[in-house]
Design an enzyme around this catalytic site. Structure first.
Site, PDB file in Angstrom:
ATOM      1  N   SER A 240       0.831  -1.209   0.000  1.00  9.60           N
ATOM      2  CA  SER A 240       0.000   0.000   0.000  1.00  9.60           C
ATOM      3  C   SER A 240       0.867   1.260   0.000  1.00  9.60           C
ATOM      4  O   SER A 240       0.660   2.170  -0.811  1.00  9.60           O
ATOM      5  CB  SER A 240      -0.962  -0.001   1.191  1.00  9.60           C
ATOM      6  OG  SER A 240      -0.267  -0.202   2.404  1.00  9.60           O
ATOM      7  N   HIS A 317       5.714 -12.647   7.412  1.00  9.89           N
ATOM      8  CA  HIS A 317       5.966 -11.262   7.014  1.00  9.89           C
ATOM      9  C   HIS A 317       7.164 -11.208   6.071  1.00  9.89           C
ATOM     10  O   HIS A 317       8.089 -12.006   6.204  1.00  9.89           O
ATOM     11  CB  HIS A 317       6.239 -10.363   8.234  1.00  9.89           C
ATOM     12  CG  HIS A 317       5.987  -8.924   7.950  1.00  9.89           C
ATOM     13  ND1 HIS A 317       6.950  -8.105   7.410  1.00  9.89           N
ATOM     14  CD2 HIS A 317       4.870  -8.157   8.089  1.00  9.89           C
ATOM     15  CE1 HIS A 317       6.434  -6.890   7.249  1.00  9.89           C
ATOM     16  NE2 HIS A 317       5.175  -6.896   7.647  1.00  9.89           N
ATOM     17  N   ARG A 326       3.238  -4.609  16.625  1.00  7.05           N
ATOM     18  CA  ARG A 326       1.857  -4.117  16.511  1.00  7.05           C
ATOM     19  C   ARG A 326       0.893  -5.200  17.010  1.00  7.05           C
ATOM     20  O   ARG A 326      -0.154  -4.910  17.564  1.00  7.05           O
ATOM     21  CB  ARG A 326       1.537  -3.721  15.066  1.00  7.05           C
ATOM     22  CG  ARG A 326       2.438  -2.618  14.524  1.00  7.05           C
ATOM     23  CD  ARG A 326       2.238  -2.420  13.037  1.00  7.05           C
ATOM     24  NE  ARG A 326       2.533  -3.627  12.273  1.00  7.05           N
ATOM     25  CZ  ARG A 326       2.334  -3.769  10.968  1.00  7.05           C
ATOM     26  NH1 ARG A 326       1.828  -2.780  10.266  1.00  7.05           N
ATOM     27  NH2 ARG A 326       2.633  -4.891  10.347  1.00  7.05           N
TER      28      ARG A 326
HETATM   29  N1  HAX Z   1       1.009 -19.552   5.698  1.00  7.00           N
HETATM   30  C1  HAX Z   1       1.441 -20.443   4.787  1.00  7.00           C
HETATM   31  N2  HAX Z   1       2.516 -20.258   3.990  1.00  7.00           N
HETATM   32  C2  HAX Z   1       3.216 -19.150   4.187  1.00  7.00           C
HETATM   33  C3  HAX Z   1       2.862 -18.194   5.146  1.00  7.00           C
HETATM   34  C4  HAX Z   1       1.701 -18.422   5.917  1.00  7.00           C
HETATM   35  N3  HAX Z   1       1.262 -17.541   6.805  1.00  7.00           N
HETATM   36  N4  HAX Z   1       3.770 -17.185   5.103  1.00  7.00           N
HETATM   37  C5  HAX Z   1       4.647 -17.494   4.130  1.00  7.00           C
HETATM   38  N5  HAX Z   1       4.310 -18.680   3.568  1.00  7.00           N
HETATM   39  C6  HAX Z   1       4.930 -19.338   2.442  1.00  7.00           C
HETATM   40  C7  HAX Z   1       4.836 -18.428   1.225  1.00  7.00           C
HETATM   41  O1  HAX Z   1       3.558 -18.504   0.610  1.00  7.00           O
HETATM   42  C8  HAX Z   1       5.950 -18.947   0.371  1.00  7.00           C
HETATM   43  O2  HAX Z   1       5.499 -20.126  -0.267  1.00  7.00           O
HETATM   44  P1  HAX Z   1       5.967 -20.507  -1.761  1.00  7.00           P
HETATM   45  O3  HAX Z   1       7.447 -20.746  -1.653  1.00  7.00           O
HETATM   46  O4  HAX Z   1       5.182 -21.716  -2.075  1.00  7.00           O
HETATM   47  O5  HAX Z   1       5.648 -19.346  -2.625  1.00  7.00           O
HETATM   48  C9  HAX Z   1       6.997 -19.327   1.402  1.00  7.00           C
HETATM   49  O6  HAX Z   1       6.309 -19.483   2.644  1.00  7.00           O
HETATM   50  C10 HAX Z   1       8.076 -18.279   1.589  1.00  7.00           C
HETATM   51  O7  HAX Z   1       7.455 -17.038   1.851  1.00  7.00           O
HETATM   52  P2  HAX Z   1       8.155 -15.965   2.801  1.00  7.00           P
HETATM   53  O8  HAX Z   1       9.448 -15.585   2.179  1.00  7.00           O
HETATM   54  O9  HAX Z   1       8.164 -16.428   4.199  1.00  7.00           O
HETATM   55  O10 HAX Z   1       7.102 -14.769   2.757  1.00  7.00           O
HETATM   56  P3  HAX Z   1       6.879 -13.653   1.655  1.00  7.00           P
HETATM   57  O11 HAX Z   1       7.787 -12.532   1.971  1.00  7.00           O
HETATM   58  O12 HAX Z   1       6.920 -14.216   0.275  1.00  7.00           O
HETATM   59  O13 HAX Z   1       5.368 -13.252   1.953  1.00  7.00           O
HETATM   60  C11 HAX Z   1       3.515 -12.749   3.331  1.00  7.00           C
HETATM   61  C12 HAX Z   1       5.010 -12.546   3.104  1.00  7.00           C
HETATM   62  C13 HAX Z   1       3.076 -11.797   4.439  1.00  7.00           C
HETATM   63  C14 HAX Z   1       2.768 -12.386   2.042  1.00  7.00           C
HETATM   64  C15 HAX Z   1       3.260 -14.212   3.735  1.00  7.00           C
HETATM   65  O14 HAX Z   1       3.888 -14.483   4.960  1.00  7.00           O
HETATM   66  C16 HAX Z   1       1.789 -14.547   3.841  1.00  7.00           C
HETATM   67  O15 HAX Z   1       1.170 -14.877   2.823  1.00  7.00           O
HETATM   68  N6  HAX Z   1       1.181 -14.481   5.064  1.00  7.00           N
HETATM   69  C17 HAX Z   1      -0.241 -14.719   5.262  1.00  7.00           C
HETATM   70  C18 HAX Z   1      -1.062 -13.521   4.819  1.00  7.00           C
HETATM   71  C19 HAX Z   1      -0.861 -12.371   5.781  1.00  7.00           C
HETATM   72  O16 HAX Z   1      -0.979 -12.489   6.992  1.00  7.00           O
HETATM   73  N7  HAX Z   1      -0.593 -11.175   5.223  1.00  7.00           N
HETATM   74  C20 HAX Z   1      -0.430  -9.945   6.016  1.00  7.00           C
HETATM   75  C21 HAX Z   1       1.036  -9.557   6.191  1.00  7.00           C
HETATM   76  C22 HAX Z   1       1.216  -8.289   6.998  1.00  7.00           C
HETATM   77  C23 HAX Z   1       0.648  -7.153   6.261  1.00  7.00           C
HETATM   78  O17 HAX Z   1       1.069  -6.733   5.200  1.00  7.00           O
HETATM   79  N8  HAX Z   1      -0.427  -6.649   6.759  1.00  7.00           N
HETATM   80  O18 HAX Z   1      -1.172  -5.819   6.038  1.00  7.00           O
END
Ligand code: HAX
Length: 434
Positions: A240, A317, A326
């Site tokens: 964002s 994250h 937070r």
């Molecule tokens: N559940 C399952 N799998 C997860 C995960 C979770 N909570 N968090 C990461 N992973 C997976 C990723 O999908 C990725 O899988 P692939 O290799 O198959 O693509 C792998 O672990 C490596 O990812 P990462 O390097 O740990 O995390 P990224 O930096 O790529 O992504 C995210 C960060 C926040 C998008 C991710 O942790 C996620 O999808 N979390 C769940 C959704 C969420 O809570 N989002 C909010 C984040 C905070 C925020 O921005 N708030 O607004």
């Protein structure tokens, strides 16, 4: 001129030579090499943004203008009888890096009140949208509909010089921010309370007026202040904030930029996670059919989610490598105000179990909870159970830091953002595999 704007002007004058010097004398200093992994992997860890409003350390978490969350809450002035500072005092702080006096915060409050009236046509736009429109689509539409009000766009068309761009950006940012509680509460009451709108109370501050227009009694006003400040800023690499910075870099005005950023916040991997946490948790509770949750049952449900290829919302994250402060700040609020609330107990049990499950799963770099894992339970407790609204709350908060950030972008004359793309063949060539 208001003391906030005058302080901001002084800060800009002090800051500009620093940026000029870095560009003139140290432009070639390497910040690190971008790897193929980073180029394909969403620019993770690439040091190529400058944000002075906040900084996110992987282990420590967020600092607003150098202060941690508890330091920020402690330092800002508070009105008698309130546990949290006003959003207006935080706006002063995030814009200038200075802690305002109570008087200066009240001056900002008075200024916001003058700017808070939302044009009537915004209500027509919102009412014209289909009933099943998502609250985030409504929020983004309302913001972009007001673009015709932009002081920046008008000044630009009249030939304003580049070094003065920050001034109408500041005016747009303040005009826009002052209106967001009214717009957010209107969306909530239109969509979920049969359209029974509560008019704003001109005597109340940002958080107090929001609680009033939502139709929720104290201490929801303090909850709103806490919530908006906590969600305000997370440096500018997140989707964002980065979108808002990027769109504004084309000199699109703050209305266009914020609306675009809200669309990014609406993604399930970003702000929509707070909605999904409650959807997941409520689904889980319903599945129990009245039985008490146990850690074993939670573990099983988490594995079901992972095995079906979905993410566990509220965990993980891109930058943080520990529990999000937070999350902790909101958890402490729950421990103080709603320790025995059943939903909080389930959220706490998930906190006990989910990191272990994610570690065993072995994919997520960070198995710990982020801000979104804890925020919905507080809203639910105070009666906001319509979880598709939660990301709008996040959006109102996120506007604070990002609008301050783009005011500074214009003050320092940052150019249009345009990273360089390569082709896959070029990457293969660089890797010696072609
Ligand atoms: N559940 C399952 N799998 C997860 C995960 C979770 N909570 N968090 C990461 N992973 C997976 C990723 O999908 C990725 O899988 P692939 O290799 O198959 O693509 C792998 O672990 C490596 O990812 P990462 O390097 O740990 O995390 P990224 O930096 O790529 O992504 C995210 C960060 C926040 C998008 C991710 O942790 C996620 O999808 N979390 C769940 C959704 C969420 O809570 N989002 C909010 C984040 C905070 C925020 O921005 N708030 O607004």
């Amino acid at each position: 001129m208001s003391s906030l704007k005058e302080t901001l002007r002084q800060k800009i004058e002090e800051h500009r030579p620093r940026t000029t010097r870095l560009l003139k004398e140290h432009s070639d200093v390497k910040l690190g090499e971008v790897t193929i992994g980073q180029a394909i992997g969403g620019a993770r860890g690439v040091r190529c943004l400058v944000t002075d409003t906040s900084y996110l350390d992987p282990m420590e978490g967020i600092r607003f203008r150098g202060k941690t969350i508890p330091e920020t809450f402690a330092a800002l002035p508070k009105e008698p009888g309130r546990d949290y500072p006003s959003v207006e005092s935080f706006w002063y702080f995030i814009l200038t890096g200075e802690i305002p006096t109570l008087e200066q915060a009240q001056e900002v409050e008075a200024d916001f009140k003058k700017r808070a009236k939302v044009p009537e046509y915004v209500w027509d736009v919102l009412r014209a949208l289909p009933e099943d429109s998502h609250p985030m689509a409504m929020f983004s539409s309302a913001i972009v509909a007001m673009q015709r009000e932009s002081v920046f766009a008008k000044a630009y068309n009249e030939g304003l010089g580049k070094m003065d761009f920050w001034d109408p950006t500041y005016e747009d940012a303040t005009n826009l921010l002052a209106k967001l509680p009214t717009i957010g509460a209107f969306i909530y009451r239109l969509k979920f309370k049969g359209g029974k709108i509560i008019d704003p109370d001109p005597n109340l501050d940002f958080g107090g007026n929001f609680a009033h227009m939502m139709g929720i009694d104290a201490p929801y006003d303090d909850v709103a202040r806490m919530y908006f400040i906590l969600h305000s800023d997370h440096e500018s690499g997140n989707v964002s904030a980065h979108t808002i910075h990027l769109v504004a870099s084309a000199l699109s005005d703050p209305y266009y930029a914020l609306s675009a950023g809200i669309n990014g916040l609406a993604g399930p991997l970003h702000g929509l996670a707070n909605e999904n946490v409650l959807r997941w948790t409520q689904g889980f509770i319903e599945g129990l059919g009245g039985k008490e949750p146990t850690e074993d049952v939670i573990r099983e449900a988490l594995w079901d989610t992972l095995n079906s290829g979905q993410v566990i919302p509220g965990y993980g994250h891109a930058v943080l490598r520990k529990t999000d402060p937070r999350y902790m700040s909101q958890r402490e609020f729950c421990l103080k105000n709603l320790p025995d609330y059943p939903l909080f107990k389930v959220i706490s049990m998930i906190y006990q179990v989910a990191p272990g499950v994610l570690k065993e799963h072995g994919k997520a770099a960070n198995p710990w909870p982020n801000v979104d894992a804890q925020s919905g339970v507080i809203q639910w407790y105070y009666g906001v159970t319509e979880y598709s609204f939660y990301t709008v709350l996040f959006g109102i908060g996120r506007a604070i830091g990002t609008l301050a950030n783009i005011t500074w972008d214009r003050a320092l004359g940052y150019p249009i953002e345009r990273p360089k793309s390569l082709t896959t063949a070029m990457l293969e060539e660089a890797a010696g595999i072609k």
